[in-house]
Design a protein around this motif. Structure first.
Motif, short mmCIF file in Angstrom:
data_model
loop_
_atom_site.label_atom_id
_atom_site.label_comp_id
_atom_site.label_asym_id
_atom_site.label_seq_id
_atom_site.Cartn_x
_atom_site.Cartn_y
_atom_site.Cartn_z
N ALA A 74 56.88 8.48 -21.77
CA ALA A 74 58.16 7.78 -21.84
C ALA A 74 57.98 6.31 -21.45
O ALA A 74 57.27 6.01 -20.47
CB ALA A 74 59.18 8.43 -20.92
N PRO A 75 58.57 5.38 -22.18
CA PRO A 75 58.54 3.98 -21.74
C PRO A 75 59.15 3.86 -20.34
O PRO A 75 60.10 4.56 -20.00
CB PRO A 75 59.40 3.27 -22.78
N ILE A 76 58.62 2.94 -19.56
CA ILE A 76 58.99 2.81 -18.15
C ILE A 76 59.61 1.44 -17.90
O ILE A 76 59.11 0.42 -18.38
CB ILE A 76 57.76 3.02 -17.24
N ASN A 77 60.69 1.45 -17.13
CA ASN A 77 61.27 0.20 -16.65
C ASN A 77 61.39 0.23 -15.13
O ASN A 77 61.40 1.29 -14.52
CB ASN A 77 62.65 -0.04 -17.28
N PHE A 78 61.47 -0.95 -14.56
CA PHE A 78 61.65 -1.11 -13.11
C PHE A 78 62.77 -2.11 -12.89
O PHE A 78 62.83 -3.15 -13.54
CB PHE A 78 60.37 -1.63 -12.45
N ARG B 40 60.04 14.02 -6.97
CA ARG B 40 59.08 14.39 -8.01
C ARG B 40 59.66 15.43 -8.96
O ARG B 40 59.54 15.31 -10.18
CB ARG B 40 57.78 14.91 -7.39
N GLU B 41 60.29 16.43 -8.41
CA GLU B 41 60.87 17.48 -9.25
C GLU B 41 62.04 16.94 -10.08
O GLU B 41 62.20 17.30 -11.25
CB GLU B 41 61.32 18.66 -8.39
N LEU B 42 62.85 16.08 -9.48
CA LEU B 42 63.96 15.49 -10.20
C LEU B 42 63.45 14.61 -11.35
O LEU B 42 64.02 14.61 -12.45
CB LEU B 42 64.82 14.65 -9.25
N THR B 43 62.37 13.87 -11.11
CA THR B 43 61.79 13.03 -12.15
C THR B 43 61.29 13.89 -13.31
O THR B 43 61.51 13.56 -14.49
CB THR B 43 60.64 12.18 -11.58
N LYS B 44 60.65 14.99 -13.00
CA LYS B 44 60.17 15.89 -14.05
C LYS B 44 61.34 16.44 -14.87
O LYS B 44 61.28 16.51 -16.10
CB LYS B 44 59.37 17.04 -13.43
N GLU B 45 62.41 16.83 -14.19
CA GLU B 45 63.57 17.37 -14.90
C GLU B 45 64.19 16.30 -15.80
O GLU B 45 64.55 16.57 -16.96
CB GLU B 45 64.62 17.88 -13.92
N THR B 46 64.31 15.08 -15.28
CA THR B 46 64.91 14.01 -16.05
C THR B 46 64.07 13.70 -17.29
O THR B 46 64.61 13.54 -18.40
CB THR B 46 65.06 12.75 -15.18
N LEU B 47 62.77 13.62 -17.13
CA LEU B 47 61.89 13.38 -18.26
C LEU B 47 61.96 14.53 -19.27
O LEU B 47 61.98 14.30 -20.49
CB LEU B 47 60.45 13.20 -17.78
N TYR C 121 57.63 6.92 -9.75
CA TYR C 121 56.78 6.29 -10.75
C TYR C 121 55.46 7.02 -10.93
O TYR C 121 54.89 7.01 -12.03
CB TYR C 121 56.57 4.82 -10.39
N ASP C 122 54.98 7.67 -9.92
CA ASP C 122 53.75 8.46 -10.06
C ASP C 122 53.94 9.56 -11.10
O ASP C 122 53.09 9.79 -11.96
CB ASP C 122 53.36 9.06 -8.71
N VAL C 123 55.09 10.25 -11.03
CA VAL C 123 55.37 11.31 -12.01
C VAL C 123 55.57 10.70 -13.39
O VAL C 123 55.05 11.21 -14.40
CB VAL C 123 56.60 12.13 -11.59
N ALA C 124 56.34 9.62 -13.48
CA ALA C 124 56.61 9.01 -14.78
C ALA C 124 55.32 8.58 -15.48
O ALA C 124 55.21 8.67 -16.71
CB ALA C 124 57.54 7.81 -14.61
N LEU C 125 54.34 8.15 -14.70
CA LEU C 125 53.09 7.67 -15.27
C LEU C 125 52.10 8.80 -15.57
O LEU C 125 51.34 8.71 -16.54
CB LEU C 125 52.43 6.68 -14.32
N ASN C 126 52.12 9.83 -14.77
CA ASN C 126 51.00 10.80 -14.81
C ASN C 126 51.39 12.21 -15.23
O ASN C 126 50.51 13.04 -15.41
CB ASN C 126 50.33 10.85 -13.43
N TRP C 127 52.68 12.49 -15.36
CA TRP C 127 53.11 13.84 -15.75
C TRP C 127 53.69 13.79 -17.15
O TRP C 127 54.62 13.03 -17.41
CB TRP C 127 54.13 14.36 -14.75
N ASN C 128 53.17 14.61 -18.04
CA ASN C 128 53.62 14.55 -19.43
C ASN C 128 53.67 15.96 -20.02
O ASN C 128 53.26 16.18 -21.17
CB ASN C 128 52.65 13.67 -20.22
N GLU C 129 54.19 16.90 -19.25
CA GLU C 129 54.16 18.30 -19.67
C GLU C 129 55.50 18.78 -20.21
O GLU C 129 55.86 19.95 -20.09
CB GLU C 129 53.73 19.18 -18.48
N TYR C 130 56.26 17.90 -20.78
CA TYR C 130 57.56 18.28 -21.34
C TYR C 130 57.53 18.24 -22.86
O TYR C 130 56.62 17.67 -23.46
CB TYR C 130 58.67 17.37 -20.79
#
Length: 358
Positions: free
Chosen positions: A19-23, A312-319, A349-358
């Motif tokens: 996913a594209p990332i913004n800050f 971390r879990e919330l980030t995974k759910e959102t993605l 941001y660690d999850v957004a960058l490194n988790w891609n299991e969706y």
């Protein structure tokens, strides 16, 4: 795949490599993160692999001289007061210059008001600024910083919140004159900005909150009468430059989303999940084929209060929900506030960058 390609894939509802990332954060949060990591702001964006960059033409109009009491007048003639504490820097409206307008008898005050001009900005460096961000998705003011406020908000600053609400209901002819002048400013500003970019700017960011925590701030009839036409005009103008308008509206705005889409909105921000009826599952199911969502990571309740593992879990759910089949730009739901632990920002941001299991 570079950042711009990644963003364009997601915008067109294709799934990129991630996913594209913004800050986005308050100045103080960015400063604290910079000190913690020993990085400049630009280096911080690189560290989080942010795919967006912001180009802002400098203001070159009359100077905003600050009085001894800390107040100053902005380009709209609104008096502001700056308040700086150890936790924040905020600007408050201190005086509404059209606050004494009561009815159509005061039409001359609106017509003769010294409205600002988009020519008070220097667009000559825009293309050069875009060139230094080659390979990134480039946006106008607001994608990172606070940005500027749109027509409805500007009316509340000029007339005062309560007075603006009353006048919108009682004095349509006069308020349409005010709406037209504010709309003309923003159309002119963004048209000049995109023209100066010579096709190198991908987005403009337009902010005009229509929601409160639990409901709309104005009813649908008022939105359609006063603000939908200008929003469509802005979307059409952006489209004419092969750019896309990102529409920011905080709060509970579910009832207006079909109207946003009809006006030409393709990217909706900030997806305030803490507001009533702004559930990401419902939003994706109802509008995911028509909108790209930007935001979704709640800065009001979740980021300040949850533990890093829960973030971390919330980030995974959102993605998983918003990022399915593209159509999502990962971002906090607003600027990250000073009450957010730095470890929660890192976890997100660690999850957004490194988790891609969706």
């Amino acid at each position: 795949m570079n950042s711009r390609e990644r963003v364009q894939m997601a915008l067109h509802h294709e799934r990129p490599d991630r996913a594209p990332i913004n800050f986005r954060s308050t100045d103080i949060v960015a400063e604290n993160l910079g000190k913690y990591y020993g990085k400049s702001y630009d280096e911080l964006l690189e560290y989080y692999q942010v795919d967006f960059r912001e180009v802002i033409p400098p203001y070159v109009g009359p100077a905003f001289e600050k009085s001894a009491d800390g107040t100053f007048y902005d380009e709209w003639g609104v008096r502001r007061r700056e308040r700086i504490t150890g936790h924040s820097r905020d600007l408050y409206v201190d005086l509404n210059p059209l606050g004494d307008v009561e009815d159509d008898d005061d039409m001359d005050k609106v017509l003769s008001y010294k409205w600002p001009t988009p020519d008070a900005y220097d667009y000559s460096a825009v293309e050069r600024l875009c060139d230094q961000y080659e390979g990134y998705a480039i946006c106008g003011p607001g994608i990172h910083c606070e940005g500027y406020h749109g027509v409805f908000h500007q009316l509340t600053y000029l007339f005062g919140m309560e007075n603006a609400m009353i006048l919108l209901m009682s004095e349509e002819e006069m308020m349409q004159e005010a709406v037209r002048r504010v709309t003309d400013f923003w159309v002119g500003y963004y048209d000049r900005l995109l023209t100066a970019s010579k096709g190198k700017m991908d987005f403009i960011f337009y902010k005009d909150d229509m929601g409160t925590q639990n409901s709309l701030m104005i009813n649908r009839d008022v939105f359609m009468t006063y603000f939908a036409p200008g929003l469509k005009e802005l979307c059409d103008m952006a489209d004419s430059h092969n750019a896309t308008l990102i529409y920011h509206t905080c709060g509970s705005v579910m009832p207006l989303i079909p109207d946003f889409i009809d006006a030409g909105v393709r990217v909706l921000d900030p997806i305030q999940t803490s507001a009533k009826n702004m559930d990401i599952h419902v939003l994706k199911e109802k509008f995911g084929d028509k909108l790209t969502f930007h935001g979704g990571m709640d800065t009001q309740q979740d980021l300040p209060n949850l533990k890093p593992d829960a973030i971390r879990e919330l980030t995974k759910e959102t993605l998983s929900v918003l990022g399915k089949d593209g159509g999502y730009f990962f971002s906090p739901s607003h600027r990250i506030q000073q009450d957010t632990p730095l470890e929660n920002i890192d976890a997100m941001y660690d999850v957004a960058l490194n988790w891609n299991e969706y």
